[in-house]
Design a protein around this motif. Structure first.
Motif, PDB file in Angstrom:
ATOM      1  N   THR A 281       0.845  -1.199   0.000  1.00 35.86           N
ATOM      2  CA  THR A 281       0.000   0.000   0.000  1.00 35.86           C
ATOM      3  C   THR A 281       0.874   1.240   0.000  1.00 35.86           C
ATOM      4  O   THR A 281       1.947   1.245   0.586  1.00 35.86           O
ATOM      5  N   TYR A 282       0.405   2.293  -0.657  1.00 34.81           N
ATOM      6  CA  TYR A 282       1.048   3.590  -0.483  1.00 34.81           C
ATOM      7  C   TYR A 282      -0.025   4.640  -0.269  1.00 34.81           C
ATOM      8  O   TYR A 282      -1.107   4.574  -0.846  1.00 34.81           O
ATOM      9  N   SER A 283       0.280   5.604   0.593  1.00 34.94           N
ATOM     10  CA  SER A 283      -0.719   6.603   0.976  1.00 34.94           C
ATOM     11  C   SER A 283      -0.063   7.946   1.205  1.00 34.94           C
ATOM     12  O   SER A 283       1.145   8.056   1.424  1.00 34.94           O
ATOM     13  N   ILE A 284      -0.897   8.967   1.184  1.00 34.79           N
ATOM     14  CA  ILE A 284      -0.474  10.328   1.499  1.00 34.79           C
ATOM     15  C   ILE A 284      -1.529  10.954   2.404  1.00 34.79           C
ATOM     16  O   ILE A 284      -2.735  10.851   2.138  1.00 34.79           O
ATOM     17  N   VAL A 285      -1.073  11.552   3.489  1.00 33.89           N
ATOM     18  CA  VAL A 285      -1.943  12.190   4.478  1.00 33.89           C
ATOM     19  C   VAL A 285      -1.533  13.654   4.565  1.00 33.89           C
ATOM     20  O   VAL A 285      -0.341  13.956   4.676  1.00 33.89           O
ATOM     21  N   ALA A 286      -2.493  14.569   4.495  1.00 30.80           N
ATOM     22  CA  ALA A 286      -2.107  15.988   4.434  1.00 30.80           C
ATOM     23  C   ALA A 286      -3.180  16.906   5.007  1.00 30.80           C
ATOM     24  O   ALA A 286      -4.326  16.500   5.236  1.00 30.80           O
ATOM     25  N   HIS A 287      -2.786  18.159   5.201  1.00 29.12           N
ATOM     26  CA  HIS A 287      -3.661  19.200   5.765  1.00 29.12           C
ATOM     27  C   HIS A 287      -3.517  20.467   4.953  1.00 29.12           C
ATOM     28  O   HIS A 287      -2.423  20.822   4.496  1.00 29.12           O
TER      29      HIS A 287
ATOM     30  N   ALA B 121      -5.789  13.461  10.746  1.00 30.13           N
ATOM     31  CA  ALA B 121      -5.998  12.352   9.818  1.00 30.13           C
ATOM     32  C   ALA B 121      -4.914  11.314  10.028  1.00 30.13           C
ATOM     33  O   ALA B 121      -3.788  11.636  10.425  1.00 30.13           O
ATOM     34  N   ILE B 122      -5.260  10.053   9.732  1.00 29.27           N
ATOM     35  CA  ILE B 122      -4.322   8.956   9.904  1.00 29.27           C
ATOM     36  C   ILE B 122      -4.518   7.915   8.816  1.00 29.27           C
ATOM     37  O   ILE B 122      -5.651   7.632   8.417  1.00 29.27           O
TER      38      ILE B 122
ATOM     39  N   ILE C  11       0.438  10.214   9.982  1.00 28.14           N
ATOM     40  CA  ILE C  11      -0.486  11.023  10.782  1.00 28.14           C
ATOM     41  C   ILE C  11      -0.263  12.512  10.500  1.00 28.14           C
ATOM     42  O   ILE C  11       0.869  12.968  10.339  1.00 28.14           O
ATOM     43  N   ILE C  12      -1.353  13.245  10.470  1.00 28.22           N
ATOM     44  CA  ILE C  12      -1.328  14.712  10.469  1.00 28.22           C
ATOM     45  C   ILE C  12      -2.189  15.168  11.647  1.00 28.22           C
ATOM     46  O   ILE C  12      -3.337  14.728  11.780  1.00 28.22           O
ATOM     47  N   ASP C  13      -1.656  16.029  12.489  1.00 23.46           N
ATOM     48  CA  ASP C  13      -2.429  16.450  13.658  1.00 23.46           C
ATOM     49  C   ASP C  13      -3.274  17.688  13.354  1.00 23.46           C
ATOM     50  O   ASP C  13      -3.343  18.158  12.211  1.00 23.46           O
ATOM     51  N   ALA C  14      -3.916  18.215  14.403  1.00 26.36           N
ATOM     52  CA  ALA C  14      -4.857  19.327  14.231  1.00 26.36           C
ATOM     53  C   ALA C  14      -4.195  20.579  13.677  1.00 26.36           C
ATOM     54  O   ALA C  14      -4.855  21.412  13.044  1.00 26.36           O
ATOM     55  N   HIS C  15      -2.878  20.706  13.890  1.00 22.55           N
ATOM     56  CA  HIS C  15      -2.157  21.891  13.427  1.00 22.55           C
ATOM     57  C   HIS C  15      -1.381  21.632  12.137  1.00 22.55           C
ATOM     58  O   HIS C  15      -0.614  22.489  11.687  1.00 22.55           O
ATOM     59  N   GLY C  16      -1.577  20.448  11.563  1.00 24.44           N
ATOM     60  CA  GLY C  16      -0.916  20.122  10.309  1.00 24.44           C
ATOM     61  C   GLY C  16       0.471  19.533  10.454  1.00 24.44           C
ATOM     62  O   GLY C  16       1.179  19.351   9.455  1.00 24.44           O
ATOM     63  N   ASN C  17       0.879  19.223  11.684  1.00 21.33           N
ATOM     64  CA  ASN C  17       2.191  18.617  11.880  1.00 21.33           C
ATOM     65  C   ASN C  17       2.166  17.160  11.438  1.00 21.33           C
ATOM     66  O   ASN C  17       1.243  16.423  11.789  1.00 21.33           O
ATOM     67  N   PRO C  18       3.176  16.709  10.679  1.00 22.87           N
ATOM     68  CA  PRO C  18       3.176  15.346  10.160  1.00 22.87           C
ATOM     69  C   PRO C  18       4.051  14.393  10.976  1.00 22.87           C
ATOM     70  O   PRO C  18       4.986  14.815  11.672  1.00 22.87           O
ATOM     71  N   ALA C  19       3.739  13.114  10.870  1.00 15.62           N
ATOM     72  CA  ALA C  19       4.591  12.055  11.425  1.00 15.62           C
ATOM     73  C   ALA C  19       4.361  10.799  10.603  1.00 15.62           C
ATOM     74  O   ALA C  19       3.247  10.555  10.122  1.00 15.62           O
ATOM     75  N   THR C  20       5.412  10.006  10.429  1.00 10.78           N
ATOM     76  CA  THR C  20       5.282   8.745   9.710  1.00 10.78           C
ATOM     77  C   THR C  20       6.114   7.685  10.401  1.00 10.78           C
ATOM     78  O   THR C  20       7.147   7.995  11.021  1.00 10.78           O
ATOM     79  N   TYR C  21       5.657   6.459  10.318  1.00  9.35           N
ATOM     80  CA  TYR C  21       6.330   5.339  10.997  1.00  9.35           C
ATOM     81  C   TYR C  21       6.302   4.118  10.095  1.00  9.35           C
ATOM     82  O   TYR C  21       5.258   3.799   9.497  1.00  9.35           O
ATOM     83  N   THR C  22       7.432   3.443   9.998  1.00  2.25           N
ATOM     84  CA  THR C  22       7.521   2.182   9.265  1.00  2.25           C
ATOM     85  C   THR C  22       8.240   1.159  10.147  1.00  2.25           C
ATOM     86  O   THR C  22       9.413   1.349  10.496  1.00  2.25           O
TER      87      THR C  22
ATOM     88  N   GLU D  71       5.984  19.734   4.656  1.00  2.00           N
ATOM     89  CA  GLU D  71       5.133  20.696   5.351  1.00  2.00           C
ATOM     90  C   GLU D  71       3.666  20.287   5.223  1.00  2.00           C
ATOM     91  O   GLU D  71       3.125  20.255   4.125  1.00  2.00           O
ATOM     92  N   HIS D  72       3.054  19.922   6.336  1.00  2.00           N
ATOM     93  CA  HIS D  72       1.655  19.514   6.395  1.00  2.00           C
ATOM     94  C   HIS D  72       1.379  18.225   5.605  1.00  2.00           C
ATOM     95  O   HIS D  72       0.241  18.010   5.162  1.00  2.00           O
ATOM     96  N   VAL D  73       2.352  17.349   5.431  1.00  2.00           N
ATOM     97  CA  VAL D  73       2.134  16.139   4.634  1.00  2.00           C
ATOM     98  C   VAL D  73       3.046  15.006   5.091  1.00  2.00           C
ATOM     99  O   VAL D  73       4.205  15.230   5.471  1.00  2.00           O
ATOM    100  N   ALA D  74       2.501  13.786   5.069  1.00  2.00           N
ATOM    101  CA  ALA D  74       3.270  12.574   5.333  1.00  2.00           C
ATOM    102  C   ALA D  74       2.939  11.562   4.242  1.00  2.00           C
ATOM    103  O   ALA D  74       1.770  11.367   3.904  1.00  2.00           O
TER     104      ALA D  74
END
Length: 278
Positions: free
Chosen positions: A2-8, A39-40, A85-96, A110-113
């Protein structure tokens, strides 16, 4: 697989996810989002409990990084998980997790994972990130463009099967009753991203407000053209005015969002009519 993009989008206050996978109905597993919260995307032997739990933590004010740490720390199979993950303020995080199948990894901007596993190579993730950051338009358009670019760069090494696009914003849903602004899925298709793109265009036609520059007076040759199309499609009634016949068409075909004052029409609707049934 799977590949995905999460953003604000901080200007429109939208959160969104786009995803593709060689997996049936990926949209029922990977994306979770809530307006004002975040978003997650949970994937790679996805732990779907991550979705609701992450949203709860984000609504409590946790950052994306804090949320990521909390949802994975007690999971005995976290080495198999992948999360963006993107939090309420648009901060991103990713984990593998170290147990994810190659190629697997993620990147943030910026605002994307962006993240993916069982990919052809890392170019899929890199190109998605670069494309998102270089693309203008709505959040949904940028997410979809990035997803297409990721597939063009290699994508899932096992192929394609399903795709999804989820965008939330306050009162963004139909009638303003919920935050589900765009929620589209292609569950099983040989070209799921292209099909998702087609459905997105339909969504915009049905639910996006009319462009004022495309609203014109019904007169002259345009009136004749509209009369022909309504007749061809079976909506022209000699006992009714042209306006009433058009209104019948709009309401039957679910174009209420594109309905105009009497004697005016949205040219996007007329273009759709001309291709309908062809």
């Amino acid at each position: 697989m799977t590949y995905s993009i999460v953003a604000h989008d901080p200007e429109t206050q939208e959160w969104g996810i786009a995803v593709q996978s060689k997996f049936l109905a990926v949209g029922s597993v990977v994306p979770f989002a809530k307006a004002g919260g975040g978003a997650i995307a949970t994937q790679s032997y996805a732990n779907t409990a991550y979705g609701p739990e992450a949203l709860r933590l984000l609504e409590e004010g946790k950052t994306a990084e804090e949320t990521l740490e909390l949802i994975t720390k007690d999971d005995p199979e976290r080495h198999l998980r992948q999360v963006g993950i993107i939090d309420a303020h648009g901060n991103p995080a990713t984990y593998t997790g170290e147990g994810c199948y190659d190629w697997a990894g993620g990147m943030i901007g910026e605002h994307v994972a962006v993240q993916g596993n069982i990919l052809v190579d890392e170019q899929t993730v890199q190109v998605m990130l670069d494309t998102f950051e270089a693309t203008n338009g709505s959040l949904a358009e940028r997410l979809l463009t990035a997803l297409i670019a990721g597939q063009d760069a290699g994508g899932d090494s096992r192929g394609m099967q399903s795709a999804a696009l989820l965008v939330v914003k306050e009162e963004g849903g139909y009638g303003g009753f919920n935050d589900r602004y765009i929620d589209l899925r292609v569950d099983d298709h040989p070209s799921p991203i292209e099909e998702l793109k087609r459905i997105f265009r339909m969504h915009q036609l049905y639910f996006k407000p009319s462009d004022s520059g495309r609203v014109v007076l019904i007169e002259g040759t345009l009136r004749d053209e509209l009369d022909r199309e309504l007749t061809r499609l079976g909506y022209k009634d000699p006992q009714k005015s042209l306006h009433k016949s058009l209104t019948d068409y709009l309401h039957t075909e679910n174009f209420e969002m594109r309905e105009q004052d009497e004697s005016y029409i949205d040219l996007d609707v007329l273009d759709f009519m001309k291709n309908q049934g062809c």
